[in-house]
Design a protein around this motif. Sequence first.
Motif, PDB file in Angstrom:
ATOM      1  N   TRP A 112       0.831  -1.213   0.000  1.00  0.00           N
ATOM      2  CA  TRP A 112       0.000   0.000   0.000  1.00  0.00           C
ATOM      3  C   TRP A 112       0.864   1.260   0.000  1.00  0.00           C
ATOM      4  N   VAL A 113       1.906   1.230   0.808  1.00  0.00           N
ATOM      5  CA  VAL A 113       2.781   2.415   0.884  1.00  0.00           C
ATOM      6  C   VAL A 113       3.478   2.636  -0.466  1.00  0.00           C
ATOM      7  N   TRP A 116       0.974   4.073  -2.840  1.00  0.00           N
ATOM      8  CA  TRP A 116       0.775   5.487  -2.495  1.00  0.00           C
ATOM      9  C   TRP A 116       1.931   6.324  -3.052  1.00  0.00           C
ATOM     10  N   LEU A 119       1.694   6.819  -6.778  1.00  0.00           N
ATOM     11  CA  LEU A 119       0.644   7.797  -7.112  1.00  0.00           C
ATOM     12  C   LEU A 119       1.093   9.217  -6.777  1.00  0.00           C
TER      13      LEU A 119
ATOM     14  N   PHE B 170      -7.041  12.469  -2.497  1.00  0.00           N
ATOM     15  CA  PHE B 170      -6.915  11.020  -2.599  1.00  0.00           C
ATOM     16  C   PHE B 170      -5.673  10.533  -1.840  1.00  0.00           C
ATOM     17  N   LEU B 171      -4.565  11.264  -2.023  1.00  0.00           N
ATOM     18  CA  LEU B 171      -3.331  10.886  -1.318  1.00  0.00           C
ATOM     19  C   LEU B 171      -3.506  11.036   0.193  1.00  0.00           C
ATOM     20  N   GLY B 174      -5.377   8.278   1.446  1.00  0.00           N
ATOM     21  CA  GLY B 174      -4.453   7.144   1.423  1.00  0.00           C
ATOM     22  C   GLY B 174      -3.568   7.104   2.659  1.00  0.00           C
ATOM     23  N   ILE B 178      -3.728   4.145   5.320  1.00  0.00           N
ATOM     24  CA  ILE B 178      -2.530   3.316   5.529  1.00  0.00           C
ATOM     25  C   ILE B 178      -2.159   3.314   7.009  1.00  0.00           C
TER      26      ILE B 178
END
Lengths: 402, 521
Positions: A112-113, A116, A119, B170-171, B174, B178
Amino acid sequence: MNATSTLTLPADGDARGTGSTVSAHALLERLTPLIVIGGACITFGILWDISWHATIGRDTFWTPAHMLIYIGGAVSGLLAGVLAFAATFLQKDALKGVTVGLLGARAPLGAWVTIWGALAMLTSGPLDDWWHNTYGLDVKILSPPHALLAMGMYGVVTGAHLLASARRNRAGGVGGIAGGGGGLVVFSNGVQLALSSILLTELSWPNLQHTSTFAMASAAMYPGFLVAAACHRPVSWAATRMALVYVLVQGVMVWILPLWAAEPKLAPIYNPVTHMAPPAFPLLLFVPALALDGVFLLFRRRQHWGWQVPRLVLSASLFLVLFLSVQWHFSAFLISPAADNWFFAGHGRFFGYMSDMEFAGRFWRLQDRPLTGAAIGWAWLIALVSASVGLGVGEFLKRIRR
Amino acid sequence: MPLRVRSLAQSPTTALSRFPRSLRLMLVLASLLFPLLGNAHVGSPHIVFQGKAGLFPVTVVVRQPDVVPGLVDIHIRVHEGAPRQVTALAMHSSTGRKGAPRPDLARPVEGETNLYNAQLWFMTRGAYGVEVMVDGEGGGALMVPVNSVALERRPMPAWLVGIASALLLFLAVGVISICVAAVRESTLPAATPVLLSGRRLRSWIGGVLGLTVVVGAVFGARLWWNYEDELHQSKVLFRPLQHTLAVETSASGSQLRLELTDRRMSQRNYRLLPDHGKWVHLFLVGAGDRPAFAHLHPVRDTNTHTFVSLLPNLPAGEYRVFVDLTHEQGLTQTLTNRVRIEEGLAATGKLTDPDDSWSPSQAPGEGTCGLGPGLRMTLQPTAPLRVGQPIGLEAAVATDSGDKVTLEPYLRMLGHAVVMRADGTVFSHVHPAGTLSMAAARKFAAKDGGEEAARATDAICGDLDALPEAQAIAMGRLGKVSFPYVFPSAGEYRIWVQVKVQGRIVSGTFKVQVEAGRSDE
């Protein structure tokens, strides 16, 4: 989330029991090193890119250095995406025990990191373009859009480190020395440290290493890394080995880049370089790292919280004393004619085409940023905070399993 | 000699309008972004230079950057001959050729004949000289001085605000998700069945941690961004020189006093260079449909930063003032101001400088304009007037009976033109060689090539003093002069064309309408 729902998880030992679990875990095992390599590509790429800008100047987007960065980010992000896809749809049950849930999907935390990070690297693109059109292209490394890009890169590399750490912990138990995967953890950690150190490039030229700014910035960054590694201890002397990986990563670029002939393409040229400018010689972080590994070895049986404060105070103090004294003398060597050779990238060999070589043999900003007693005191406090964060990260890395 | 005459007088007619549609569109878009500024040639980001590279007649259009470092776009049209290749080289005033890289190859523009394009990065602020070299039989080089200054800070467009906000949101989500996942379950062994209800507290802790990170990042980014923005506005953006301008009346008559009060004038780079023999070119433009006009050359007063000029006999009223300056490093700028001339101010009728000239209020002509007893001037553009279209403004002087009139050298040239949008947002002082500062071009040429190179540059720039006398006389006998220009925005423009005939300086006043660039597609 349903309060009564239960995650039914296979045992660590059972994870290799069935055919599907074997293939699912094999996927995770195989992709983790590749994602780490993707992160390393980013780190090597950014060092190469800085050299490109310093030697050749502004160039097209399609330079090999840019490509290495973006391929590293894209490959890592895509592979992490493959893991998420597999864990969410294809091998949901098999991988449930090694993944965490995020907005209904599942993947290892590191994946996931990494996603991220990839992105964030993409997001920085249009912002960076606007920034350039508005304020001019950055002749400096740090600008807000570049910081987002840096956070993205850091996300990819950190994700890789988390994946490697979880993999190691699953193989060898908590803080274990036995089992496999320790080397990958140390390598990914060294890559992470090398990438982080690039953020401080403009404060860490050898010519600036007698300033308070260098001391405080280093105190903010490095004790955290060293303490985290020493505390995590995926292998023995982990902080020292991580620091050596950092030296090697940057050192490889110091030694390889100047072998290529290149010339500036933009005016004004104050320093007519003829070969790719290397980065400055890396910091000798392995010296304080060795001491911090020793401190954590010494305190390894004293896990009571009451021991944390003296451990942190000792770590921050040792770091500051050893790091500053080593760099104080080593930087004097690096700017002297004695270091004016290929190996040490000394005497301003890292200077770009827009730098004035007249200042290569001097320390800078000694007047307005002197390393006074007060500055060292502040640096010690900062180092203490950094070490505390590092301790928290290290404890977390010891326990991460997904 | 005939070739010289052809290149100056005829080539723009056929060649300037042949720039490609893509360039025109780009110029149109660029012009929309360019506000009124104190940079040289107010509101006009393009430098047009028409001259010769060796024996090749060329027109060079340079779009100046408005950020630093920034990309400079250069189009080179070779009007005659068969060049082997065209190159462009940027030199900074601080290092000259010694600190310049290898020249960049200008690439042929697809679908065009003998039109070349190069893009060069200007990395630092100040003045650059762009040397355009045409290789081939009889090839040679010419120098175009270009400013490298940050002119504005553009606001972020709404679409980008939308996209960036969505991506950043969005980030941010995220990061929080997380952190929740990390604290909640990342340390759980695979074998441990876990009731998620028992992890609720951990989820909250993770959420708060993530939110703290996001809020900290947003707050930090905002502080940093604001700091960079303020730094850019206060230190990086180009600021015109601070100055004062006043009309003073004394027993000897009324005079205009310009004082450059800016502290930067004490720096070496800000010392002035005379441009075709004058320290300062000062223009007064009256208001209304019948604007009075004056082109003066104030002389230095008691200190080096003060310039005075006797006021000509202009009607009372409000005047726009434009002051063209060239600095020692080659940077050029046009100061803008306003001044009011009161009724009854005593004009002595004397001139401060023999090349000063003015014209009283008169209705601008549309194509033809009277120049006083027995003379008239016609102004004929070489192509329809559209934004972004490189064009030649061809002025011809004749007697009322249609006989050609010989043009005499005025300020070392066949003539001078001033182009101003009716609202004052565009102002350019144009020479037969284009919109560049001759002084700056000379400075760059002299830095490496000495006086000989400077003299050659003078000749390329249309300085009649640098040409053989017979050639200069022959050019004047044609009775016409052409000014290359690129209109940066649509609207009504005033054009003043100044020439010297029969020993006196006369000014033709015209008005033209410039259409938007897209309308020709």
